[in-house]
Write a protein that holds these residues in place. Structure first.
Motif, short mmCIF file in Angstrom:
data_model
loop_
_atom_site.label_atom_id
_atom_site.label_comp_id
_atom_site.label_asym_id
_atom_site.label_seq_id
_atom_site.Cartn_x
_atom_site.Cartn_y
_atom_site.Cartn_z
N ASP B 113 0.82 -1.22 0.00
CA ASP B 113 0.00 0.00 0.00
C ASP B 113 0.86 1.27 0.00
OD1 ASP B 113 -2.77 -1.19 2.09
OD2 ASP B 113 -2.32 -1.41 -0.05
N VAL B 114 1.98 1.22 0.67
CA VAL B 114 2.81 2.44 0.74
C VAL B 114 3.91 2.42 -0.31
CG1 VAL B 114 2.33 2.76 3.19
CG2 VAL B 114 4.39 1.53 2.51
N GLY B 115 3.89 1.45 -1.21
CA GLY B 115 4.85 1.43 -2.30
C GLY B 115 6.25 1.01 -1.89
N ARG B 134 7.10 6.69 4.92
CA ARG B 134 6.10 5.71 4.47
C ARG B 134 6.09 4.48 5.38
NH1 ARG B 134 7.14 4.73 -1.67
NH2 ARG B 134 9.05 5.95 -1.43
N ALA B 138 2.91 3.08 7.35
CA ALA B 138 2.52 1.66 7.32
C ALA B 138 2.40 1.12 8.74
CB ALA B 138 3.55 0.85 6.53
N ASN B 167 -0.57 9.57 -1.19
CA ASN B 167 -1.22 8.44 -1.89
C ASN B 167 -1.18 7.20 -1.01
OD1 ASN B 167 -1.87 9.93 -4.14
ND2 ASN B 167 -0.03 9.35 -5.28
N ALA B 168 -0.06 7.04 -0.32
CA ALA B 168 0.07 5.87 0.56
C ALA B 168 -0.93 5.95 1.70
CB ALA B 168 1.50 5.81 1.13
N LYS B 171 -4.41 5.20 0.42
CA LYS B 171 -4.63 3.79 0.07
C LYS B 171 -4.63 2.92 1.32
CE LYS B 171 -3.09 0.31 -3.20
NZ LYS B 171 -1.97 -0.20 -4.01
N ALA B 172 -3.71 3.18 2.22
CA ALA B 172 -3.55 2.30 3.37
C ALA B 172 -4.59 2.54 4.45
CB ALA B 172 -2.14 2.47 3.96
#
Lengths: 357, 226
Positions: B113-115, B134, B138, B167-168, B171-172
């Motif tokens: 999710d955080v790339g 990130r 997470a 974005n992370a 998404k997360a």
């Protein structure tokens, strides 16, 4: 969770962990070595005194005013008994000084019988003039065998006498005594007797025989094996040795070694708590991790200390005392660590978060 | 239960200036809101009051979530530097009643999710600032906390990395996690469902959120416009 984090905490700082263990091993090993050395010294003396004092018995009788109650003639006459190797009696002592050793005080002890044999089984001296002085004491004050020594008596008079240097190993720990023969007249405070090996079956028989031999119906005489009084004195020395608290010092130093880095890492305690870990599990992570380091450090330290001691003393010294020393030091360290980690884990999480914002 | 603040006031000392001067705000469950405003407007103080770090001098704060269950994202990533990414995230979920397989799956899910796929075994101190941030995100979201509080999560990052980080978060976060972000960056605020602007310790305006619901502050703002 705790054990997992313990492993990760230790693994994350491998170099620091190794350094801490090594430092603790050196520290605790040094403490263990010093403690074991002093104990070894005393125990070796004890063993020597015990073996030297075998078959030697000490009879004592003195009045309330300190005067002797043992017949000097009876004590000296024991030298003619076939069961006796040597017998010697001691009158009360006088405080004296030796002119060439100002500031040192000695006891001038008139004796009857074979005092040199009583002092040590290795002595063989036919001298009945002058005085006898213990070898180490003589060396300290620069007196050699045969020297004419000026002695200032307690009444201020000065006498000159020939010094005879002897070994004194049978528990005559008071090496400030100067023994000098005198006529077997009057009453003694103490009579020492060395039996021929095998002449007496046990202490009880020896004590009974000697009590009867010296009994002139006037006083109660107490007779004890020489080894008992030696053991008592050495036990006192053992219990009062300067290194007896080294286990506490070692444990405290080990604690400081482990705890100071934790103080600089105390933000980790708050971090764990801010992620949902409770105070106790957080403290437990560091307590367990540092207890492992403590055990490892002490174990290695004890091992190298014993190896060095064995190499220095050329013997394997009994390990029980040193193991107990290490246990006491470890417990001290772990107890202090537990308290410290509990305090750190109770630190304010709110304050930590406030500082980060 | 939503987070409710009613007429909250705060001073650091009884005679000191009012850092917060009558804030009334309701944050519904699962909403992501931004607190924006100039320096000294009281954003961080309000965040700390929501998080239970500070107690209001006056007013009422109602929040069902205890301080221990809230998660924080700081401007500077607070990670265990010598441990790996996986280990840092795993700490956050170690108290959850999950077995090892479930925990590992969750770690991998969060990293995706955080790339940061493939970074699980990297030591944190080998990562860049943006990557560390990130990881912190997470870790904060891994155990599906009810409330996440973030103070300038992109404050030290460049624009590209800021985009990655936001974005992370988006998404997360998933559904159900209430998120309060303090920021001075309008770009970051644009990711949020509602933007609350503070000035001089008061709510100046509120934009976005449920169109059918209006906080008292919205009515105040409208009245003042009039």
């Amino acid at each position: 969770m705790v054990l997992r984090q313990v492993g990760r905490t230790l693994a994350a700082q491998r170099l620091m962990t190794l350094l801490l263990v090594a430092a603790m091993a050196v520290l605790t090993g040094a403490c263990a070595f010093l403690d074991a050395s002093s104990r070894y010294e005393i125990m070796a003396e004890h063993d020597q005194a015990v073996s030297a004092g075998l078959n030697v018995y000490h009879a004592h009788a003195a009045g309330d005013d300190g005067t002797g109650r043992i017949s000097a003639a009876l004590c000296a006459s024991l030298n003619t008994n076939p069961s006796v190797n040597a017998a010697a009696g001691v009158f009360g002592s006088r405080a004296v000084t030796i002119v060439k050793a100002p500031g040192r005080h000695f006891s001038y002890v008139p004796v009857v019988g074979d005092i040199t044999r009583i002092l040590s089984a290795e002595n063989a001296s036919d001298y009945d003039d002058g005085f006898f002085i213990e070898r180490r004491t003589a060396a300290e004050i620069g007196v050699s065998d045969g020297d004419n020594v000026r002695i200032r008596m307690d009444d201020g008079s000065v006498e000159t006498a020939t010094a005879h240097v002897v070994e004194a190993e049978r528990g005559f720990a008071d090496t400030t005594q100067l023994w000098s023969y005198t006529a077997p007249q009057g009453s003694l405070t103490d009579c020492y007797v060395e039996f021929v090996p095998g002449a007496m079956t046990d202490d009880e028989q020896a004590v009974g025989w000697l009590s009867a031999a010296l009994d002139d119906g006037r006083s109660t005489i107490s007779v004890t094996p020489m080894t008992q009084s030696d053991a008592g004195k050495l036990l006192d020395r053992y219990m009062s040795r300067p290194t007896r608290f080294l286990w506490a010092a070692g444990g405290a130093l080990a604690f400081l070694l482990l705890f100071l880095p934790l103080v600089f890492r105390r933000h980790e305690f708050a971090l764990y708590r801010s992620l949902g870990a409770g105070k106790n599990p957080t403290a437990l992570i560091y307590i367990v991790a540092n207890t492992l380091l403590t055990v490892l450090g002490h174990g290695i330290g004890l091992a190298w200390a014993m190896l060095i001691l064995a190499w220095v003393q050329r013997t394997i010294f009994e390990p029980t005392g040193s193991a107990m020393f290490a246990m006491a030091s470890m417990l001290t360290c772990v107890t202090l660590l537990t308290l410290g980690c509990v305090v750190l884990s109770r630190g304010s999480m709110a304050a930590y978060i406030h500082r980060q914002l | 239960m939503p987070i409710e603040m009613i007429d909250v006031r705060f001073r650091y000392s009884p005679l000191g200036p009012a850092v917060l001067d009558g804030v009334t705000l309701t944050i519904p469950d699962g909403q992501m809101i931004a607190l924006v405003g100039p320096s000294g407007s009281g954003k961080t103080t309000l965040l700390q009051i929501i998080g239970g770090i500070l107690k209001p001098s006056e007013g009422v704060v109602r929040c069902d979530t205890s301080i221990g269950r809230m998660r924080w994202i700081f401007q500077t990533p607070m990670l265990l530097a010598r441990q790996t990414v996986r280990q840092n995230i795993d700490i956050a979920i170690s108290t959850a009643p999950w077995n090892a397989r479930t925990r590992e799956a969750r770690v991998q899910e969060m990293l995706a999710d955080v790339g940061l796929d493939g970074y699980a075994d990297h030591r944190v101190n080998t990562l860049s600032g943006g990557q560390q941030q990130r990881v912190q995100i997470a870790r904060a979201l891994a155990c599906r906390p009810p409330v996440v509080l973030a103070d300038e999560p992109t404050g030290q990052l460049d624009h590209a990395t800021t985009t990655l980080v936001m974005n992370a978060i988006a998404k997360a976060r998933g559904h159900g996690t209430t998120m309060v972000i303090v920021t001075h960056d309008e770009y970051v605020a644009s990711y949020c469902e509602r933007v609350v602007r503070l000035e001089d310790g008061r709510i100046h305006s509120v934009k976005g959120g449920d169109a059918h619901r209006m906080d008292d502050c919205d009515m105040v703002a409208e009245a003042s416009d009039e």
